[in-house]
Write an enzyme that holds these catalytic residues in place. Sequence first.
Site, PDB file in Angstrom:
ATOM      1  N   VAL A  51     -12.120  -6.451   2.733  1.00  0.00           N
ATOM      2  CA  VAL A  51     -11.623  -5.095   2.930  1.00  0.00           C
ATOM      3  C   VAL A  51     -10.489  -5.174   3.953  1.00  0.00           C
ATOM      4  O   VAL A  51     -10.615  -5.855   4.970  1.00  0.00           O
ATOM      5  CB  VAL A  51     -12.759  -4.169   3.434  1.00  0.00           C
ATOM      6  CG1 VAL A  51     -12.205  -2.848   3.941  1.00  0.00           C
ATOM      7  CG2 VAL A  51     -13.772  -3.927   2.320  1.00  0.00           C
TER       8      VAL A  51
ATOM      9  N   THR B 174       0.842  -1.187   0.000  1.00  0.00           N
ATOM     10  CA  THR B 174       0.000   0.000   0.000  1.00  0.00           C
ATOM     11  C   THR B 174       0.877   1.235   0.000  1.00  0.00           C
ATOM     12  O   THR B 174       1.917   1.232   0.650  1.00  0.00           O
ATOM     13  CB  THR B 174      -0.834   0.015   1.298  1.00  0.00           C
ATOM     14  OG1 THR B 174      -1.724  -1.084   1.265  1.00  0.00           O
ATOM     15  CG2 THR B 174      -1.608   1.295   1.460  1.00  0.00           C
TER      16      THR B 174
ATOM     17  N   ASP C  49      -7.081  -3.036   6.031  1.00  0.00           N
ATOM     18  CA  ASP C  49      -6.936  -1.940   6.993  1.00  0.00           C
ATOM     19  C   ASP C  49      -6.915  -0.562   6.322  1.00  0.00           C
ATOM     20  O   ASP C  49      -7.184   0.449   6.966  1.00  0.00           O
ATOM     21  CB  ASP C  49      -5.623  -2.109   7.776  1.00  0.00           C
ATOM     22  CG  ASP C  49      -4.405  -2.134   6.853  1.00  0.00           C
ATOM     23  OD1 ASP C  49      -4.498  -2.717   5.751  1.00  0.00           O
ATOM     24  OD2 ASP C  49      -3.363  -1.568   7.225  1.00  0.00           O
TER      25      ASP C  49
ATOM     26  N   GLY D 118      -3.322  -6.452   6.356  1.00  0.00           N
ATOM     27  CA  GLY D 118      -4.265  -5.568   7.017  1.00  0.00           C
ATOM     28  C   GLY D 118      -4.965  -6.172   8.210  1.00  0.00           C
ATOM     29  O   GLY D 118      -5.310  -5.458   9.159  1.00  0.00           O
TER      30      GLY D 118
ATOM     31  N   THR E 144       1.407  -0.416   6.357  1.00  0.00           N
ATOM     32  CA  THR E 144       1.354  -1.236   5.154  1.00  0.00           C
ATOM     33  C   THR E 144       1.549  -2.681   5.592  1.00  0.00           C
ATOM     34  O   THR E 144       2.072  -2.939   6.660  1.00  0.00           O
ATOM     35  CB  THR E 144       2.439  -0.801   4.150  1.00  0.00           C
ATOM     36  OG1 THR E 144       2.360  -1.636   2.994  1.00  0.00           O
ATOM     37  CG2 THR E 144       3.825  -0.900   4.736  1.00  0.00           C
TER      38      THR E 144
HETATM   39  C1  SD4 Z   1      -4.333  -4.644   2.931  1.00  0.00           C
HETATM   40  N1  SD4 Z   1      -2.689  -3.295   4.033  1.00  0.00           N
HETATM   41  O1  SD4 Z   1      -5.233  -4.645   2.112  1.00  0.00           O
HETATM   42  C2  SD4 Z   1      -3.219  -3.660   2.757  1.00  0.00           C
HETATM   43  C3  SD4 Z   1      -2.214  -4.225   1.834  1.00  0.00           C
HETATM   44  C4  SD4 Z   1      -0.840  -3.713   2.026  1.00  0.00           C
HETATM   45  O2  SD4 Z   1       1.419  -3.935   1.890  1.00  0.00           O
HETATM   46  O3  SD4 Z   1      -0.576  -2.712   2.592  1.00  0.00           O
HETATM   47  N2  SD4 Z   1       0.173  -4.375   1.663  1.00  0.00           N
HETATM   48  O4  SD4 Z   1      -4.281  -5.447   3.859  1.00  0.00           O
END
Ligand code: SD4
Length: 324
Positions: free
Chosen positions: A214, A185, A216, A239, A236
């Site tokens: 969904v 992310t 975080d 999540g 990141t």
């Molecule tokens: C999630 N946190 O959808 C996000 C994905 C992510 O590094 O950040 N990956 O869980």
Amino acid sequence: MKTRREFIKTAALGAAALTAGNATRLIASTGPVRKPLVVSTWSFGMPANVAAWKKLVEGERALDAIETGVRVCEGDPEVRTVGYGGYPDRDGYVTLDSCIMDETGNAGSVAFLQHIKHPVSVARKVMEETPHVMLVGEGALRFALDQGFEKENLLTPKAKASWKQWLKDGGNYEPIRPDQADHDTISMLAIDQTGDLSGCCTTSGLSYKMHGRVGDSPIIGAALFVDNEIGGACATGVGEAVIKTVGSFLVVELMRQGLSPQEACKAAVERIVNRYPEYRKVQVGFLAINKRGEAGAFAIGKGFQYAVHDETGNVLVDAEYLLG
Ligand code: SD4
């Protein structure tokens, strides 16, 4: 324990040792506040920082800077984990999560949004044009279209080919994936010239996730939290681990108690792995800044990088980590 007001006052006076829990920590360095400043997750944060920095030096609000910054990443089809070009879910749909928070504590968010290239801008519209914080799915899409956003196909030929290959390889799906490459992310935090903070994050989430999943990234307190008196934090990684520990809120609250951004990020990572040993195998990274412009980050595993842009330039930093 000092109150927040005392903390800010002490920090403003320069180096100060405060007691947080059982440990005494040095929480504030001497010298002027580092501003403007922008930080973001991963190497794709570098070009995003450049776009945000341009806004910051023009005297724009941190909020405008971070939105401009992450839009670079959302619009880049070569970034396979954010916005346009992001990997789809297991059924072939690109579904996006994003949130944004400003210096007044106002927040907006969209989750499970399809067909819109810049979910961060829709999240901002939710914040500014509605009495709500979060819109999801069909309702979020309808709102975006009403606001003038264009409906687009976000599944690029490359992402589609990867998904087809994944199906051909058996479509093995683990909701919690240990590899970092498939889920990154962009989360960004900034301080503008007036010293105000804002932050945002945006992602296509875990690749080949369950349809409807969904993470975080659209959840205020989990992937993002900003308190203009204390600092901001973002996340990141997997999540589910961040949601269960309300990670970014935790980081900001730990900074409120006197920890540096780095110490607070480390403590939040420790919280995850101590409370949920099964998450020792996955990656989560936290990134934080405080009101003085100090930045810090920490991850469960090796490999997390973050980009920092201040007046001395834009650098990519390898984050410290807990487990090898
Ligand atoms: C999630 N946190 O959808 C996000 C994905 C992510 O590094 O950040 N990956 O869980």
